[in-house]
Design a protein around this motif. Structure first.
Motif, PDB file in Angstrom:
ATOM      1  N   ILE A  86       0.819  -1.214   0.000  1.00 35.06           N
ATOM      2  CA  ILE A  86       0.000   0.000   0.000  1.00 35.06           C
ATOM      3  C   ILE A  86       0.855   1.268   0.000  1.00 35.06           C
ATOM      4  N   TYR A  87       2.167   1.124   0.039  1.00 34.79           N
ATOM      5  CA  TYR A  87       3.042   2.286   0.188  1.00 34.79           C
ATOM      6  C   TYR A  87       3.544   2.818  -1.158  1.00 34.79           C
ATOM      7  N   TYR A  88       3.773   4.116  -1.200  1.00 34.96           N
ATOM      8  CA  TYR A  88       4.331   4.753  -2.385  1.00 34.96           C
ATOM      9  C   TYR A  88       5.319   5.831  -1.956  1.00 34.96           C
ATOM     10  N   ARG A  89       6.059   6.340  -2.890  1.00 35.05           N
ATOM     11  CA  ARG A  89       7.061   7.360  -2.610  1.00 35.05           C
ATOM     12  C   ARG A  89       6.885   8.550  -3.554  1.00 35.05           C
ATOM     13  N   SER A  90       7.485   9.651  -3.169  1.00 36.92           N
ATOM     14  CA  SER A  90       7.618  10.795  -4.056  1.00 36.92           C
ATOM     15  C   SER A  90       9.032  10.795  -4.614  1.00 36.92           C
ATOM     16  N   LEU A  91       9.153  11.110  -5.887  1.00 29.82           N
ATOM     17  CA  LEU A  91      10.449  11.188  -6.542  1.00 29.82           C
ATOM     18  C   LEU A  91      10.891  12.643  -6.609  1.00 29.82           C
ATOM     19  N   LEU A  92      12.152  12.897  -6.312  1.00 33.79           N
ATOM     20  CA  LEU A  92      12.713  14.245  -6.405  1.00 33.79           C
ATOM     21  C   LEU A  92      13.192  14.447  -7.838  1.00 33.79           C
ATOM     22  N   VAL A  93      12.501  15.330  -8.551  1.00 35.77           N
ATOM     23  CA  VAL A  93      12.740  15.494  -9.981  1.00 35.77           C
ATOM     24  C   VAL A  93      13.368  16.855 -10.262  1.00 35.77           C
ATOM     25  N   VAL A  94      14.402  16.836 -11.096  1.00 37.31           N
ATOM     26  CA  VAL A  94      15.149  18.049 -11.457  1.00 37.31           C
ATOM     27  C   VAL A  94      15.457  17.989 -12.953  1.00 37.31           C
ATOM     28  N   ARG A  95      16.113  19.022 -13.471  1.00 38.49           N
ATOM     29  CA  ARG A  95      16.579  18.982 -14.854  1.00 38.49           C
ATOM     30  C   ARG A  95      17.783  18.031 -14.985  1.00 38.49           C
ATOM     31  N   GLN A  96      17.970  17.493 -16.182  1.00 36.11           N
ATOM     32  CA  GLN A  96      19.087  16.573 -16.428  1.00 36.11           C
ATOM     33  C   GLN A  96      20.422  17.213 -16.058  1.00 36.11           C
ATOM     34  N   SER A  97      20.541  18.511 -16.241  1.00 37.52           N
ATOM     35  CA  SER A  97      21.803  19.188 -15.938  1.00 37.52           C
ATOM     36  C   SER A  97      22.135  19.163 -14.448  1.00 37.52           C
ATOM     37  N   ASP A  98      21.130  18.883 -13.597  1.00 31.86           N
ATOM     38  CA  ASP A  98      21.339  18.822 -12.142  1.00 31.86           C
ATOM     39  C   ASP A  98      21.294  17.390 -11.612  1.00 31.86           C
ATOM     40  N   ARG A  99      21.423  16.420 -12.494  1.00 33.99           N
ATOM     41  CA  ARG A  99      21.200  15.021 -12.108  1.00 33.99           C
ATOM     42  C   ARG A  99      22.219  14.486 -11.099  1.00 33.99           C
ATOM     43  N   HIS A 100      23.377  15.137 -10.966  1.00 34.94           N
ATOM     44  CA  HIS A 100      24.398  14.645 -10.038  1.00 34.94           C
ATOM     45  C   HIS A 100      24.265  15.257  -8.640  1.00 34.94           C
ATOM     46  N   LYS A 101      23.290  16.132  -8.438  1.00 35.98           N
ATOM     47  CA  LYS A 101      23.130  16.800  -7.150  1.00 35.98           C
ATOM     48  C   LYS A 101      22.313  15.957  -6.183  1.00 35.98           C
ATOM     49  N   THR A 102      22.393  16.310  -4.891  1.00 32.78           N
ATOM     50  CA  THR A 102      21.541  15.720  -3.866  1.00 32.78           C
ATOM     51  C   THR A 102      20.547  16.786  -3.401  1.00 32.78           C
ATOM     52  N   LEU A 103      19.580  16.385  -2.594  1.00 34.94           N
ATOM     53  CA  LEU A 103      18.604  17.351  -2.100  1.00 34.94           C
ATOM     54  C   LEU A 103      19.289  18.502  -1.370  1.00 34.94           C
ATOM     55  N   ALA A 104      20.308  18.209  -0.588  1.00 30.22           N
ATOM     56  CA  ALA A 104      21.007  19.264   0.162  1.00 30.22           C
ATOM     57  C   ALA A 104      21.605  20.321  -0.750  1.00 30.22           C
ATOM     58  N   SER A 190      11.407  10.032  -1.511  1.00 32.88           N
ATOM     59  CA  SER A 190      10.964  10.249  -0.132  1.00 32.88           C
ATOM     60  C   SER A 190      10.854   8.925   0.601  1.00 32.88           C
ATOM     61  N   PRO A 191      10.690   8.962   1.921  1.00 38.01           N
ATOM     62  CA  PRO A 191      10.278   7.761   2.639  1.00 38.01           C
ATOM     63  C   PRO A 191       8.940   7.271   2.091  1.00 38.01           C
ATOM     64  N   ALA A 192       8.667   5.998   2.231  1.00 39.34           N
ATOM     65  CA  ALA A 192       7.417   5.432   1.732  1.00 39.34           C
ATOM     66  C   ALA A 192       6.266   5.775   2.668  1.00 39.34           C
ATOM     67  N   ALA A 193       5.206   6.310   2.104  1.00 38.16           N
ATOM     68  CA  ALA A 193       4.008   6.682   2.858  1.00 38.16           C
ATOM     69  C   ALA A 193       2.836   5.824   2.399  1.00 38.16           C
ATOM     70  N   PRO A 194       1.800   5.683   3.234  1.00 33.62           N
ATOM     71  CA  PRO A 194       0.611   4.958   2.772  1.00 33.62           C
ATOM     72  C   PRO A 194       0.011   5.653   1.561  1.00 33.62           C
ATOM     73  N   GLY A 195      -0.390   4.863   0.571  1.00 35.04           N
ATOM     74  CA  GLY A 195      -0.855   5.392  -0.701  1.00 35.04           C
ATOM     75  C   GLY A 195      -2.216   6.048  -0.637  1.00 35.04           C
ATOM     76  N   LEU A 196      -2.688   6.469  -1.805  1.00 37.08           N
ATOM     77  CA  LEU A 196      -3.921   7.241  -1.890  1.00 37.08           C
ATOM     78  C   LEU A 196      -5.113   6.419  -1.400  1.00 37.08           C
ATOM     79  N   PRO A 197      -5.829   6.894  -0.378  1.00 33.23           N
ATOM     80  CA  PRO A 197      -6.912   6.105   0.203  1.00 33.23           C
ATOM     81  C   PRO A 197      -8.161   6.112  -0.679  1.00 33.23           C
ATOM     82  N   LEU A 198      -8.803   4.973  -0.760  1.00 28.81           N
ATOM     83  CA  LEU A 198     -10.131   4.878  -1.358  1.00 28.81           C
ATOM     84  C   LEU A 198     -11.129   5.150  -0.235  1.00 28.81           C
ATOM     85  N   ILE A 199     -12.018   6.109  -0.470  1.00 26.83           N
ATOM     86  CA  ILE A 199     -12.904   6.577   0.594  1.00 26.83           C
ATOM     87  C   ILE A 199     -14.364   6.480   0.169  1.00 26.83           C
ATOM     88  N   THR A 200     -15.246   6.556   1.165  1.00 24.16           N
ATOM     89  CA  THR A 200     -16.683   6.608   0.931  1.00 24.16           C
ATOM     90  C   THR A 200     -17.291   7.592   1.930  1.00 24.16           C
TER      91      THR A 200
END
Length: 256
Positions: A86-104, A190-200
């Motif tokens: 049930i878990y998913y992550r967010s991907l940190l996306v940048v331009r190809q020119s910045d592909r060698h960088k870290t979040l910091a 990102s850390p894995a978080a619980p995915g999008l809930p199905l609700i009623t």
């Protein structure tokens, strides 16, 4: 009695969304439940609070901050890279020119987020940069684009530098809009978080929730419905409770 069903969150290729809704309608009709497909546009919060809502897919952050009365039905599993159960992550996306960088390395840069009530695009990104902040600030600016897709457009056009993108959305865009992501790169997740809930809605009876769960279980397991599920990377279904989403507020994710 609640009749509306919708899958608004990963509606990046309408034919696939329509096929999934038709499959679920068939399964619910076999259980004596007539349904009306809904296609909510901008105001998702009003849609999620509709007393006529039988089933929709929400975001975990609004669930725990703005939707106290809706009931949780379950959560799909996805096979896109970054997902597990049930878990998913967010991907940190940048331009190809910045592909060698870290979040910091993005201190003082321009972040773009889809919306301030998004778990994948905003909340988890703010939690990730909090330990890196100096005097409460990390990014030079944080703007809101209205969608993950538009956030990627703004990075590609040089109007922003980094975004956190739902990994299922990113996989769907790689499939359906490859040119949009061709010049972008993923530098982390990102850390894995619980995915999008199905609700009623709050008015849905426990017996109807049981029928919903039964239909959703068949949807993901019956070979007859493999095609619409595979098109959206859906690989399973589990029941979930509100308590499963508590880490979204605390930031104490069980799978880092």
């Amino acid at each position: 009695m609640s009749t509306k069903i919708a899958f608004p969150m990963y509606d990046l290729h309408r034919p696939d969304s329509e096929a999934l809704l038709r499959a679920l309608q068939t399964l619910l009709a076999a259980r004596g439940i007539a349904t009306d497909p809904a296609w909510p546009q901008a105001d998702l919060l009003t849609h999620w609070q509709d007393d006529d809502l039988l089933l929709s897919q929400a975001c975990g952050y609004p669930l725990v901050t703005q939707l106290p009365e809706v009931q949780t039905v379950g959560c799909f599993h996805y096979s896109a890279p970054g997902c597990e159960g049930i878990y998913y992550r967010s991907l940190l996306v940048v331009r190809q020119s910045d592909r060698h960088k870290t979040l910091a390395d993005f201190r003082g840069s321009r972040a773009v987020c889809n919306a301030p009530d998004s778990q994948s695009g905003y909340n988890v990104l703010m939690q990730m940069v909090a330990p890196l902040a100096q005097q409460g600030t990390f990014f030079n600016s944080v703007t809101f684009s209205g969608s993950h897709r538009q956030s990627l457009v703004e990075i590609g056009e040089g109007r922003a530098d980094i975004a956190a993108i739902d990994c299922v959305t990113f996989a769907l865009l790689q499939r359906h809009a490859p040119m949009l992501v061709a010049d972008l790169a993923v530098i982390g997740a990102s850390p894995a978080a619980p995915g999008l809930p199905l609700i009623t809605s709050r008015s849905t009876s426990s017996s109807r929730i049981a029928l919903l769960r039964d239909a959703l279980t068949q949807l993901v397991s019956d070979p007859a419905y493999c095609t619409p599920c595979t098109a959206l990377f859906i690989s399973g279904f589990s029941e979930v409770s509100r308590q499963d989403y508590a880490p979204i507020l605390s930031g104490d994710y069980p799978h880092r």
